[in-house]
Motif scaffolding. Structure first.
Motif, PDB file in Angstrom:
ATOM      1  N   LEU A 205       5.066  -7.450 -16.225  1.00 37.43           N
ATOM      2  CA  LEU A 205       4.183  -6.419 -15.683  1.00 37.43           C
ATOM      3  C   LEU A 205       4.964  -5.301 -15.019  1.00 37.43           C
ATOM      4  O   LEU A 205       6.101  -5.457 -14.596  1.00 37.43           O
ATOM      5  CB  LEU A 205       3.186  -7.024 -14.690  1.00 37.43           C
ATOM      6  N   ASP A 207       3.241  -1.242 -13.247  1.00 40.88           N
ATOM      7  CA  ASP A 207       2.116  -0.308 -13.329  1.00 40.88           C
ATOM      8  C   ASP A 207       2.558   0.958 -14.070  1.00 40.88           C
ATOM      9  O   ASP A 207       3.747   1.191 -14.293  1.00 40.88           O
ATOM     10  CB  ASP A 207       1.583   0.035 -11.933  1.00 40.88           C
ATOM     11  N   PRO A 214       2.336  -3.272  -9.034  1.00 35.93           N
ATOM     12  CA  PRO A 214       0.884  -3.180  -9.179  1.00 35.93           C
ATOM     13  C   PRO A 214       0.256  -2.454  -7.985  1.00 35.93           C
ATOM     14  O   PRO A 214       0.659  -2.652  -6.834  1.00 35.93           O
ATOM     15  CB  PRO A 214       0.443  -4.648  -9.228  1.00 35.93           C
ATOM     16  N   TYR A 221      -4.975  -4.163 -11.833  1.00 34.54           N
ATOM     17  CA  TYR A 221      -4.340  -5.473 -11.843  1.00 34.54           C
ATOM     18  C   TYR A 221      -5.188  -6.591 -11.232  1.00 34.54           C
ATOM     19  O   TYR A 221      -5.169  -7.717 -11.752  1.00 34.54           O
ATOM     20  CB  TYR A 221      -2.961  -5.404 -11.192  1.00 34.54           C
TER      21      TYR A 221
END
Length: 256
Positions: A205, A207, A214, A221
């Motif tokens: 992950l 962003d 996140p 998320y």
């Protein structure tokens, strides 16, 4: 909430690499990943993992000359021997570190190389690597990467990764789904993860935009984590992001 692994190549860079294991444990992480371990003695890394009771979740196969801009060699016909040697080196590190999963970076396709030959070379290399890794109980994953950050990267969407996995036909070859890269390339994250869940072996992950933690970008998320939990995914999610303002300062998302 899913299981999160700190990516020590991108996170905790306030500390020297070997000190990042302690920092990750102190911050509450149970697992770690990073791009490559090969510049460090394997015994030293193993000691850090043991001391701080961390799981080594993932690292990449050797990927060529990273400092010179190479981002993998698995699709390059003239580098097959180098690729195979890298697989053997990765096995040594994975066994010593108790790592059950390694990632293959396909690489960038040179202008003079046909897509057909690049794909054939990649499938053959994936088959070789999966076979060798299977002998040691290690899983291989193949990652799709966005072509904005790495122009020319051969594998850049989920369908392409799934097709390569099907062509190689090895049960220990799976898909590394990177939420950040796939938000850029295809979007529709929740449905795409659901569609490809049977072949997903690892998730990463960050962003977007910015590739930060996140909560700094457009991706929802909290919703996505609940969705992944509801799908029954029980693997790790690697936090492969660049902290916006220091690692510890940006970990509020982890505790929400």
């Amino acid at each position: 909430m899913p299981k999160f692994a700190a990516n020590l190549t991108m996170m905790f860079t306030e500390y020297p690499f070997m000190a990042r294991f302690a920092a990750a444990r102190k911050a509450g992480f149970d697992g770690v990943e990073y791009l490559f371990p090969y510049d460090f003695p394997v015994q030293d890394i193993a000691q850090e993992l043991a001391t701080h009771q961390l799981t080594q979740v993932l690292f990449n196969l050797p990927a060529g000359d990273w400092a010179q801009g190479e981002r993998g060699i698995a699709c390059l016909p003239e580098r097959i021997d180098e690729f195979r040697s890298g697989v053997e080196n990765a096995i040594v590190y994975a066994k010593a570190l108790g790592c059950r999963r390694v990632n293959c970076l396909a690489g960038k396709k040179p202008d003079g190389l046909s897509t057909e030959l690049a794909n054939t070379t990649l499938v053959n290399n994936l088959t070789f690597a999966a076979n060798r890794l299977a002998e040691h109980g290690i899983e291989l994953v193949i990652e799709a990467i966005n072509t904005r950050d790495i122009p020319g990267f051969l594998v850049n969407n989920s369908k392409q990764a799934a097709d390569l996995i099907a062509q190689a036909g090895r049960t220990n070859l799976r898909y590394q789904y990177d939420i950040y890269h796939m938000q850029i390339m295809e979007g529709d994250l929740a449905k795409t993860i659901e569609r490809y869940l049977p072949i997903i072996g690892h998730i990463q992950l960050a962003d977007n935009p910015g590739r930060h933690e996140p909560g700094t970008g457009e991706i929802n998320y909290p919703f996505l984590f609940k969705h992944i939990d509801a799908l029954g995914y029980d693997g790790w999610i690697g936090c492969e992001y660049v902290p916006a303002n220091g690692t510890e300062a940006g970990l509020g998302w982890l505790n929400n």
